[in-house]
Design a protein around this motif. Structure first.
Motif, PDB file in Angstrom:
ATOM      1  N   GLN A 140       0.827  -1.204   0.000  1.00 27.97           N
ATOM      2  CA  GLN A 140       0.000   0.000   0.000  1.00 27.97           C
ATOM      3  C   GLN A 140       0.867   1.261   0.000  1.00 27.97           C
ATOM      4  O   GLN A 140       0.452   2.294  -0.513  1.00 27.97           O
ATOM      5  CB  GLN A 140      -0.946  -0.004   1.199  1.00 27.97           C
ATOM      6  CG  GLN A 140      -2.017  -1.072   1.066  1.00 27.97           C
ATOM      7  CD  GLN A 140      -2.817  -1.299   2.336  1.00 27.97           C
ATOM      8  OE1 GLN A 140      -2.370  -0.985   3.434  1.00 27.97           O
ATOM      9  NE2 GLN A 140      -4.002  -1.852   2.183  1.00 27.97           N
ATOM     10  N   GLU A 141       2.081   1.169   0.560  1.00 27.74           N
ATOM     11  CA  GLU A 141       2.980   2.317   0.654  1.00 27.74           C
ATOM     12  C   GLU A 141       3.832   2.509  -0.601  1.00 27.74           C
ATOM     13  O   GLU A 141       4.220   3.625  -0.918  1.00 27.74           O
ATOM     14  CB  GLU A 141       3.946   2.139   1.838  1.00 27.74           C
ATOM     15  CG  GLU A 141       3.292   2.158   3.188  1.00 27.74           C
ATOM     16  CD  GLU A 141       4.241   1.704   4.298  1.00 27.74           C
ATOM     17  OE1 GLU A 141       5.418   1.361   4.024  1.00 27.74           O
ATOM     18  OE2 GLU A 141       3.791   1.666   5.451  1.00 27.74           O
ATOM     19  N   ARG A 142       4.169   1.422  -1.278  1.00 25.43           N
ATOM     20  CA  ARG A 142       5.134   1.456  -2.383  1.00 25.43           C
ATOM     21  C   ARG A 142       4.591   0.742  -3.595  1.00 25.43           C
ATOM     22  O   ARG A 142       3.661  -0.042  -3.508  1.00 25.43           O
ATOM     23  CB  ARG A 142       6.430   0.743  -1.977  1.00 25.43           C
ATOM     24  CG  ARG A 142       7.050   1.230  -0.713  1.00 25.43           C
ATOM     25  CD  ARG A 142       8.257   0.384  -0.411  1.00 25.43           C
ATOM     26  NE  ARG A 142       8.832   0.687   0.886  1.00 25.43           N
ATOM     27  CZ  ARG A 142      10.064   0.383   1.219  1.00 25.43           C
ATOM     28  NH1 ARG A 142      10.844  -0.231   0.366  1.00 25.43           N
ATOM     29  NH2 ARG A 142      10.515   0.682   2.412  1.00 25.43           N
ATOM     30  N   GLU A 143       5.243   0.989  -4.721  1.00 27.16           N
ATOM     31  CA  GLU A 143       4.934   0.236  -5.929  1.00 27.16           C
ATOM     32  C   GLU A 143       5.924  -0.920  -6.014  1.00 27.16           C
ATOM     33  O   GLU A 143       7.091  -0.717  -6.350  1.00 27.16           O
ATOM     34  CB  GLU A 143       5.014   1.128  -7.166  1.00 27.16           C
ATOM     35  CG  GLU A 143       3.888   2.127  -7.221  1.00 27.16           C
ATOM     36  CD  GLU A 143       3.699   2.752  -8.589  1.00 27.16           C
ATOM     37  OE1 GLU A 143       4.421   2.392  -9.543  1.00 27.16           O
ATOM     38  OE2 GLU A 143       2.819   3.605  -8.689  1.00 27.16           O
ATOM     39  N   ILE A 144       5.459  -2.108  -5.673  1.00 28.81           N
ATOM     40  CA  ILE A 144       6.298  -3.303  -5.669  1.00 28.81           C
ATOM     41  C   ILE A 144       5.837  -4.193  -6.812  1.00 28.81           C
ATOM     42  O   ILE A 144       4.695  -4.648  -6.829  1.00 28.81           O
ATOM     43  CB  ILE A 144       6.193  -4.036  -4.313  1.00 28.81           C
ATOM     44  CG1 ILE A 144       6.663  -3.108  -3.191  1.00 28.81           C
ATOM     45  CG2 ILE A 144       6.985  -5.338  -4.350  1.00 28.81           C
ATOM     46  CD1 ILE A 144       6.439  -3.634  -1.802  1.00 28.81           C
ATOM     47  N   ALA A 145       6.738  -4.422  -7.767  1.00 28.46           N
ATOM     48  CA  ALA A 145       6.377  -5.119  -8.997  1.00 28.46           C
ATOM     49  C   ALA A 145       6.541  -6.632  -8.931  1.00 28.46           C
ATOM     50  O   ALA A 145       5.848  -7.356  -9.642  1.00 28.46           O
ATOM     51  CB  ALA A 145       7.187  -4.565 -10.165  1.00 28.46           C
ATOM     52  N   THR A 146       7.464  -7.128  -8.104  1.00 28.25           N
ATOM     53  CA  THR A 146       7.745  -8.564  -8.097  1.00 28.25           C
ATOM     54  C   THR A 146       7.881  -9.089  -6.668  1.00 28.25           C
ATOM     55  O   THR A 146       8.142  -8.326  -5.728  1.00 28.25           O
ATOM     56  CB  THR A 146       9.061  -8.884  -8.827  1.00 28.25           C
ATOM     57  OG1 THR A 146      10.151  -8.302  -8.096  1.00 28.25           O
ATOM     58  CG2 THR A 146       9.049  -8.356 -10.258  1.00 28.25           C
ATOM     59  N   GLN A 147       7.743 -10.389  -6.539  1.00 27.05           N
ATOM     60  CA  GLN A 147       7.959 -11.010  -5.241  1.00 27.05           C
ATOM     61  C   GLN A 147       9.420 -10.892  -4.826  1.00 27.05           C
ATOM     62  O   GLN A 147       9.719 -10.749  -3.642  1.00 27.05           O
ATOM     63  CB  GLN A 147       7.517 -12.472  -5.257  1.00 27.05           C
ATOM     64  CG  GLN A 147       6.020 -12.627  -5.308  1.00 27.05           C
ATOM     65  CD  GLN A 147       5.572 -14.066  -5.230  1.00 27.05           C
ATOM     66  OE1 GLN A 147       6.320 -14.939  -4.806  1.00 27.05           O
ATOM     67  NE2 GLN A 147       4.340 -14.321  -5.623  1.00 27.05           N
ATOM     68  N   THR A 148      10.316 -10.927  -5.787  1.00 31.77           N
ATOM     69  CA  THR A 148      11.739 -10.763  -5.488  1.00 31.77           C
ATOM     70  C   THR A 148      11.987  -9.394  -4.857  1.00 31.77           C
ATOM     71  O   THR A 148      12.700  -9.275  -3.856  1.00 31.77           O
ATOM     72  CB  THR A 148      12.589 -10.936  -6.763  1.00 31.77           C
ATOM     73  OG1 THR A 148      12.347 -12.235  -7.296  1.00 31.77           O
ATOM     74  CG2 THR A 148      14.064 -10.752  -6.472  1.00 31.77           C
TER      75      THR A 148
END
Length: 90
Positions: free
Chosen positions: A19-27
């Motif tokens: 919710q805080e960041r744009e995280i594109a991958t599980q890695t």
């Protein structure tokens, strides 16, 4: 020193992060958690993503994980209690 959080605490933190960041991958998510000294293996992280109903949505820059509206960490004790009730009803 790395810390293994309880499942509910780890899943709560994962929801906060997406919710805080744009995280594109599980890695990427795993690396962020590692940066916070949270130890999690890939299989556990995959289960957490699935159980939290996180989906990859399109952004201007590619993709990011986002929670499905109203997603909250599953309450282990609630699931366990539900199984006990079903078991007792048999």
């Amino acid at each position: 020193m790395k810390t293994a959080l309880r499942k509910a605490d780890r899943q709560k933190r994962i929801l906060e992060l997406v919710q805080e960041r744009e995280i594109a991958t599980q890695t990427e998510l795993k690396e962020i958690l590692a940066g916070e000294s949270v130890e999690v293996d890939q299989g556990t992280l995959s289960r957490d993503v699935r159980e939290l109903n996180l989906v990859r949505v399109t952004t201007e820059d590619g993709f990011k994980y986002a929670p499905v509206e109203g997603a909250t960490p599953p309450a282990s004790s609630t699931r366990f209690a539900g199984r006990l009730v079903k078991s007792a009803e048999k």
